[in-house]
Design an enzyme around this catalytic site. Sequence first.
Site, mmCIF file in Angstrom:
data_model
loop_
_atom_site.group_PDB
_atom_site.id
_atom_site.type_symbol
_atom_site.label_atom_id
_atom_site.label_comp_id
_atom_site.label_asym_id
_atom_site.label_seq_id
_atom_site.Cartn_x
_atom_site.Cartn_y
_atom_site.Cartn_z
ATOM 1 N N ARG A 82 0.841 -1.211 0.000
ATOM 2 C CA ARG A 82 0.000 0.000 0.000
ATOM 3 C C ARG A 82 0.868 1.250 0.000
ATOM 4 N NH1 ARG A 82 -1.811 1.072 6.164
ATOM 5 N NH2 ARG A 82 -0.096 0.027 7.197
ATOM 6 N N ARG A 96 6.123 10.203 3.437
ATOM 7 C CA ARG A 96 7.269 9.889 4.286
ATOM 8 C C ARG A 96 8.569 10.220 3.559
ATOM 9 N NH1 ARG A 96 7.124 4.072 6.990
ATOM 10 N NH2 ARG A 96 7.823 3.197 5.023
ATOM 11 N N ASP A 153 11.762 -6.888 7.752
ATOM 12 C CA ASP A 153 11.318 -5.903 6.752
ATOM 13 C C ASP A 153 11.139 -4.523 7.382
ATOM 14 O OD1 ASP A 153 9.154 -7.586 7.916
ATOM 15 O OD2 ASP A 153 7.856 -6.082 7.024
ATOM 16 N N ASN A 154 11.193 -4.449 8.703
ATOM 17 C CA ASN A 154 11.115 -3.155 9.377
ATOM 18 C C ASN A 154 12.469 -2.775 9.974
ATOM 19 O OD1 ASN A 154 8.399 -2.994 8.744
ATOM 20 N ND2 ASN A 154 7.720 -3.846 10.689
ATOM 21 N N ASP A 169 8.648 2.409 10.122
ATOM 22 C CA ASP A 169 7.366 1.724 10.279
ATOM 23 C C ASP A 169 6.858 1.749 11.711
ATOM 24 O OD1 ASP A 169 7.000 1.405 7.659
ATOM 25 O OD2 ASP A 169 7.294 -0.763 7.584
#
Length: 496
Positions: free
Chosen positions: A93, A176, A252-253, A262
Site C-alpha cells: 500500500r 514519508r 522488513d522493518n 514503520d
Amino acid sequence: MSATIDRTSDVELTSVFRTALPELVVDWEAAEMPEPRVVAFNDELAAELGLGALRDQADVLVGGRLLPGSHPVAMAYAGHQFGSYNPQLGDGRALLLGELSGPDGALVDLHLKGSGRTPFARGGDGRAALGPMLREFVFSEAMHALGVPTTRSLAVVTTGDRVHRAGDDVGALLVRVASSHLRVGTFEYAARLPDRDVLRRLVAHAIERHHPGAAAADVPAFALLDGVVGVQAELIAQWMLVGFVHGVMNTDNTTISGETIDYGPCAFMNRFDPDTVFSSIDHGGRYRYAHQPSIAEWNLTRLAEALLPAVAEDDRSNLEASVEQAKAVLETFMPRFRSAWERGMRSKLGLVDEHDDNGALFDGLIAAMRDDRADLTLTFRMLSDEVRRDTRLVSAPLDHGDAVGAWLPDWRTRLAGEGRDPGDVAAAMDAVNPVYVPRNHLVEAALDAAAGGDLDQFRTLLDAVTDPFTPRPGLERHALPAPDDFDRTYQTFCGT
Ligand code: AMP
Ligand code: MG
C-alpha cells in the site's frame, strides 16, 4: 487514471533505485483519491527539501499529480515476521515516488503510505486510516527531535474515502521521507533470486548510499554488514535510552540506513519494566523492551545470510571462510550496542569520564528504576533537579522510590569525583533528557479527537514532543504519566 506531471515545480525527482534495480520494483500509480485534504504538514522538513509549496498541493501529496522526474514504484522485499520467513511482502500500500537531494546533498526517498493496492497487496485494501498515519507522524517527529535516527513525516492527507478497520474510519495517506527504504528484507528478497547480479547491484547501491567507505574494502559486502551492524547498534541503544518499544521488529522493518522505520504498534514505556509489550499481536513478547538488542542482532544475522551469496561463490571452502568472517562482524554487535548505550547513559547522568565502574553504576540505576517501577522519563529529569538542589539548599528532596534513593549516593560520589560545576552538570543533563515524550494516554486522546475532526490536541501533542527538552507553560500534562497507570493495560494495534 494516468497521473499528470507537474511542470511548475522546480523540484526534480530522480529514480536512482528504479534505474539501478529494476528487478526490485514494479511501476505503479497511486489510486485516485476523491477529496485530498492536508491535515498535517511538516513545514520545517518541507523547507529543508525545497518542498514548501506542497502544503497547498494535496493532489501532489497523494500522488495524483507527479513532480518532474517521478516514476512511482512499489518496492519488492521479503522478511522474517515474528521469526517466520515470508518470501514476498513488498509495498502493498506504498509507493516510492522517487529520490531528491537532502540538505546535506545525500539522496532521500519521497514515499507514500496508504496510496492504494499494489501487486504486493495480497489481501489488504491498500489504504491507511487517519489515526495510524497521524501516529507515525507524531512518533517519527518526536524521535527526530530526541536525536534518534528515523524516517521523517512530511504530511498526512485525508483522502475523502472511508476505510474499514475495527469500524468505519477516515482514510488518509502519509508522505514519508527516508534516507532510503532499503531493509534487511530487501536483501533477503534479492538473495533468493536466481540472477545473482541483482544482489550484487543491491550491495553496490546500498554501499554508495549509506556506507560509502565500504566500497574500497577487501570484501565490500562484509564491510557493508559492518556498517549496518554499527548503525543498528547505535539505533537500538538510542531506543533503549528513551524507553522506545518498536513493537514489530521484523526484518522488513529493519533499515540498512539505521533509521527507525514503520511506526505501527510502537509506544514509549513510562514505568520502567523490561518486559513491557504494547502490541496486541505480540503474544509471546518477542519484541518486548528488553529483547530489542538481541532481536536486532538476530535480524542482522538474517542480513549476513542474505549477503553470503554475494561473497561466496559455490566453492565450499570459500563459503566456510565467509561464514566465519560474517560471524566475526556479527559478534561486534553487542559490544557496540553496549558501548553506545553506556555513552548515552553517561551523558544522561551528567558524567564525562569513562570510569571503569560506569557499567555497574548504570546497571544499578536500571535495576532501581525497575524495582521502583519508576517513570523512565521523569527519573532523569528528577536527577538533574537533584544536582541543582546542591546549589539551592532550601529545596526539599525530590520524590523518588526507595531503590533509586539507595542508588543516588554512588552517583553523587562519581559526580563529585569529576568536580564539575553542578549548574553546568544539570544543564547538560537537561539538554539530553526529555521532559516530553509521546505519552500513550495523550496520544490515544489526540488521535480519537482527530478521528472526530478535532486536531487541536494532536497539534498540542506535536508541539510538546517536537521541542522535548524545554519545559513550557501549558504543557504540564504532557510531562506526566497517566494518573491511573494507563500503561498497565495499554495495547497498541499494528499500524493500519
Ligand atoms: P507493516 O505491518 O506496515 O510493516 O506491513 C507489512 C506488510 O503488509 C507490507 O508488505 C505491507 O505493504 C503490507 N500491508 C500492510 N497493510 C496493508 C494494507 N492495508 N493493504 C495492503 N498491504 C498492506
Ligand atoms: Mg513494514
